[in-house]
Motif scaffolding. Structure first.
Motif, PDB file in Angstrom:
ATOM      1  N   UNK A  83      39.517 -40.985  76.344  1.00  0.00           N
ATOM      2  CA  UNK A  83      39.182 -39.599  76.636  1.00  0.00           C
ATOM      3  C   UNK A  83      40.352 -38.732  76.203  1.00  0.00           C
ATOM      4  N   UNK A  84      40.081 -37.548  75.705  1.00  0.00           N
ATOM      5  CA  UNK A  84      41.156 -36.590  75.459  1.00  0.00           C
ATOM      6  C   UNK A  84      40.620 -35.180  75.619  1.00  0.00           C
ATOM      7  N   UNK A  85      41.434 -34.334  76.239  1.00  0.00           N
ATOM      8  CA  UNK A  85      41.097 -32.929  76.431  1.00  0.00           C
ATOM      9  C   UNK A  85      42.304 -32.074  76.073  1.00  0.00           C
ATOM     10  N   UNK A  86      42.020 -30.874  75.597  1.00  0.00           N
ATOM     11  CA  UNK A  86      43.052 -29.860  75.462  1.00  0.00           C
ATOM     12  C   UNK A  86      43.027 -29.013  76.732  1.00  0.00           C
ATOM     13  N   UNK A  87      44.080 -29.111  77.529  1.00  0.00           N
ATOM     14  CA  UNK A  87      44.125 -28.366  78.799  1.00  0.00           C
ATOM     15  C   UNK A  87      44.628 -26.954  78.530  1.00  0.00           C
ATOM     16  N   UNK A  88      43.722 -26.104  78.070  1.00  0.00           N
ATOM     17  CA  UNK A  88      44.098 -24.780  77.598  1.00  0.00           C
ATOM     18  C   UNK A  88      43.926 -23.745  78.705  1.00  0.00           C
ATOM     19  N   UNK A  89      45.041 -23.150  79.107  1.00  0.00           N
ATOM     20  CA  UNK A  89      45.041 -22.115  80.140  1.00  0.00           C
ATOM     21  C   UNK A  89      45.084 -20.745  79.464  1.00  0.00           C
ATOM     22  N   UNK A 112      34.234 -27.980  86.818  1.00  0.00           N
ATOM     23  CA  UNK A 112      32.969 -28.479  86.288  1.00  0.00           C
ATOM     24  C   UNK A 112      33.147 -29.000  84.869  1.00  0.00           C
ATOM     25  N   UNK A 113      32.434 -30.082  84.588  1.00  0.00           N
ATOM     26  CA  UNK A 113      32.306 -30.595  83.227  1.00  0.00           C
ATOM     27  C   UNK A 113      30.977 -30.097  82.676  1.00  0.00           C
ATOM     28  N   UNK A 114      31.014 -29.502  81.500  1.00  0.00           N
ATOM     29  CA  UNK A 114      29.802 -29.050  80.826  1.00  0.00           C
ATOM     30  C   UNK A 114      29.536 -30.006  79.672  1.00  0.00           C
ATOM     31  N   UNK A 127      35.143 -39.354  64.726  1.00  0.00           N
ATOM     32  CA  UNK A 127      35.643 -40.729  64.759  1.00  0.00           C
ATOM     33  C   UNK A 127      35.346 -41.313  63.396  1.00  0.00           C
ATOM     34  N   UNK A 128      36.396 -41.699  62.668  1.00  0.00           N
ATOM     35  CA  UNK A 128      36.211 -42.026  61.264  1.00  0.00           C
ATOM     36  C   UNK A 128      35.778 -40.770  60.529  1.00  0.00           C
ATOM     37  N   UNK A 129      34.666 -40.855  59.833  1.00  0.00           N
ATOM     38  CA  UNK A 129      34.138 -39.696  59.104  1.00  0.00           C
ATOM     39  C   UNK A 129      32.960 -39.045  59.828  1.00  0.00           C
ATOM     40  N   UNK A 130      32.616 -39.552  61.012  1.00  0.00           N
ATOM     41  CA  UNK A 130      31.399 -39.101  61.685  1.00  0.00           C
ATOM     42  C   UNK A 130      31.702 -38.096  62.791  1.00  0.00           C
ATOM     43  N   UNK A 131      30.993 -36.953  62.821  1.00  0.00           N
ATOM     44  CA  UNK A 131      31.169 -36.001  63.925  1.00  0.00           C
ATOM     45  C   UNK A 131      30.765 -36.636  65.249  1.00  0.00           C
ATOM     46  N   UNK A 132      31.475 -36.265  66.323  1.00  0.00           N
ATOM     47  CA  UNK A 132      31.162 -36.758  67.664  1.00  0.00           C
ATOM     48  C   UNK A 132      31.059 -35.564  68.610  1.00  0.00           C
ATOM     49  N   UNK A 133      30.296 -35.690  69.691  1.00  0.00           N
ATOM     50  CA  UNK A 133      30.060 -34.551  70.577  1.00  0.00           C
ATOM     51  C   UNK A 133      31.283 -34.192  71.422  1.00  0.00           C
ATOM     52  N   UNK A 134      31.453 -32.885  71.605  1.00  0.00           N
ATOM     53  CA  UNK A 134      32.536 -32.347  72.419  1.00  0.00           C
ATOM     54  C   UNK A 134      31.944 -31.693  73.667  1.00  0.00           C
ATOM     55  N   UNK A 135      32.478 -32.054  74.825  1.00  0.00           N
ATOM     56  CA  UNK A 135      32.100 -31.405  76.076  1.00  0.00           C
ATOM     57  C   UNK A 135      33.187 -30.409  76.460  1.00  0.00           C
ATOM     58  N   UNK A 136      33.054 -29.776  77.622  1.00  0.00           N
ATOM     59  CA  UNK A 136      34.005 -28.731  77.995  1.00  0.00           C
ATOM     60  C   UNK A 136      34.151 -28.682  79.517  1.00  0.00           C
ATOM     61  N   UNK A 137      35.388 -28.565  79.975  1.00  0.00           N
ATOM     62  CA  UNK A 137      35.687 -28.401  81.399  1.00  0.00           C
ATOM     63  C   UNK A 137      36.123 -26.958  81.644  1.00  0.00           C
ATOM     64  N   UNK A 138      35.636 -26.362  82.740  1.00  0.00           N
ATOM     65  CA  UNK A 138      36.121 -25.053  83.190  1.00  0.00           C
ATOM     66  C   UNK A 138      36.700 -25.236  84.578  1.00  0.00           C
ATOM     67  N   UNK A 139      37.928 -24.721  84.776  1.00  0.00           N
ATOM     68  CA  UNK A 139      38.630 -24.975  86.040  1.00  0.00           C
ATOM     69  C   UNK A 139      39.365 -23.730  86.524  1.00  0.00           C
ATOM     70  N   UNK A 140      39.270 -23.491  87.824  1.00  0.00           N
ATOM     71  CA  UNK A 140      40.098 -22.510  88.528  1.00  0.00           C
ATOM     72  C   UNK A 140      40.177 -22.968  89.983  1.00  0.00           C
ATOM     73  N   UNK A 170      39.936 -23.463  80.217  1.00  0.00           N
ATOM     74  CA  UNK A 170      38.764 -23.877  79.451  1.00  0.00           C
ATOM     75  C   UNK A 170      39.212 -25.032  78.566  1.00  0.00           C
ATOM     76  N   UNK A 171      38.704 -26.233  78.847  1.00  0.00           N
ATOM     77  CA  UNK A 171      39.254 -27.471  78.292  1.00  0.00           C
ATOM     78  C   UNK A 171      38.186 -28.222  77.490  1.00  0.00           C
ATOM     79  N   UNK A 172      38.128 -28.043  76.181  1.00  0.00           N
ATOM     80  CA  UNK A 172      37.226 -28.884  75.386  1.00  0.00           C
ATOM     81  C   UNK A 172      37.766 -30.303  75.306  1.00  0.00           C
ATOM     82  N   UNK A 173      36.875 -31.272  75.163  1.00  0.00           N
ATOM     83  CA  UNK A 173      37.363 -32.647  75.129  1.00  0.00           C
ATOM     84  C   UNK A 173      36.340 -33.651  74.638  1.00  0.00           C
ATOM     85  N   UNK A 174      36.850 -34.790  74.227  1.00  0.00           N
ATOM     86  CA  UNK A 174      36.043 -35.976  73.939  1.00  0.00           C
ATOM     87  C   UNK A 174      36.050 -36.819  75.205  1.00  0.00           C
ATOM     88  N   UNK A 175      34.902 -36.922  75.851  1.00  0.00           N
ATOM     89  CA  UNK A 175      34.842 -37.468  77.203  1.00  0.00           C
ATOM     90  C   UNK A 175      34.017 -38.740  77.290  1.00  0.00           C
TER      91      UNK A 175
END
Length: 244
Positions: free
Chosen positions: A96-102, A152-154, A183-196, A219-224
């Motif tokens: 899993x990886x997310x960008x924890x963007x504030x 919440x995870x969206x 992943x490799x050459x294939x697009x993969x879905x990105x989810x998003x976390x919103x936190x306060x 607002x944290x997009x990520x591969x989850x």
């Protein structure tokens, strides 16, 4: 992701260790500036825990190894970060990886719906870590706002791999953010976390000011975990672009 019984911290090991500047990566040109940082699993001395595939003991047994590279580039209109996860071991792994963007919210307006919001998550389904009665609900097209504590995870709709949102940051201003992964050459879905954290949780946090919840939205997009496992010799790329 950590196994049941693991002592790995909630947010994993990447944020708990010192990264190295990639030699020759720093640049400051008229058009843009940037830098690249790397972290090898062997240099990750903190945050790996025990009773999981990333622990020092289990990684040696399984042949699990990886290198992380973070490329950062800024120009006049955008900030781009690209996280590359390279499997340089002998065993496949999930991650899993997310960008924890504030995002700073002007005027203490984080809980004012017409000033602070996230538009662009319509049709995403909810995993609510505060109120499980919301689990599975779909986000309406009029967007996400902060009412009380929000964690919440969206989850992306089927066939929708890119997060593209506009974030209200107070004072009538907005910021646009896009995120996508491969992943490799294939697009993969990105989810998003919103936190306060809201008032009560903010007061209970040692590294968060009592009133700072009014001044931010995370607002944290990520591969989850909805992407394929990463095979030896393969790499995953996760890109976030923030537009002024």
């Amino acid at each position: 992701p950590a196994d049941s019984g693991s002592t790995m911290p909630q947010h994993g090991f990447a944020r708990s260790n010192m990264w190295k500047v990639k030699e020759g990566s720093q640049h400051d040109l008229d058009e843009h500036a940037g830098i690249s940082l790397t972290l090898d699993l062997a240099d990750a001395s903190a945050g790996r825990g025990t009773n999981n595939m990333w622990s020092e003991e289990q990684a040696k047994v399984d042949g699990t190894n990886c290198r992380l590279t973070l490329d950062v580039k800024v120009d006049a209109t955008s900030l781009t970060t690209v996280l590359v996860v390279e499997n340089n071991g002998s065993d496949a792994f999930n991650f899993n990886c997310l960008q924890h963007t504030y995002f700073a919210v002007d005027g203490g307006a984080a809980q004012i719906p017409d000033q602070c919001y996230v538009h662009g998550l319509g049709g995403y389904s909810v995993i609510d870590k505060v109120d499980s009665s919301n689990d599975g609900k779909l986000v309406p097209e009029d967007g996400v706002t902060l009412q009380g504590e929000v964690d919440r995870v969206y989850v992306h709709p089927e066939g929708h791999s890119t997060v593209s949102v506009r974030i209200g940051v107070g004072g009538g201003k907005t910021v646009k953010m896009e995120a996508f992964g491969e992943v490799g050459e294939s697009p993969v879905p990105v989810s998003c976390v919103v936190w306060n954290p809201d008032k009560a949780k903010a007061k209970a946090m040692s590294d968060f000011g009592d009133e700072q919840y009014k001044d931010m939205i995370c607002v944290e997009p990520g591969l989850l975990g909805h992407q394929p496992i990463l095979s030896p010799g393969k790499e995953a790329r996760f890109t976030q672009i923030i537009f002024a």
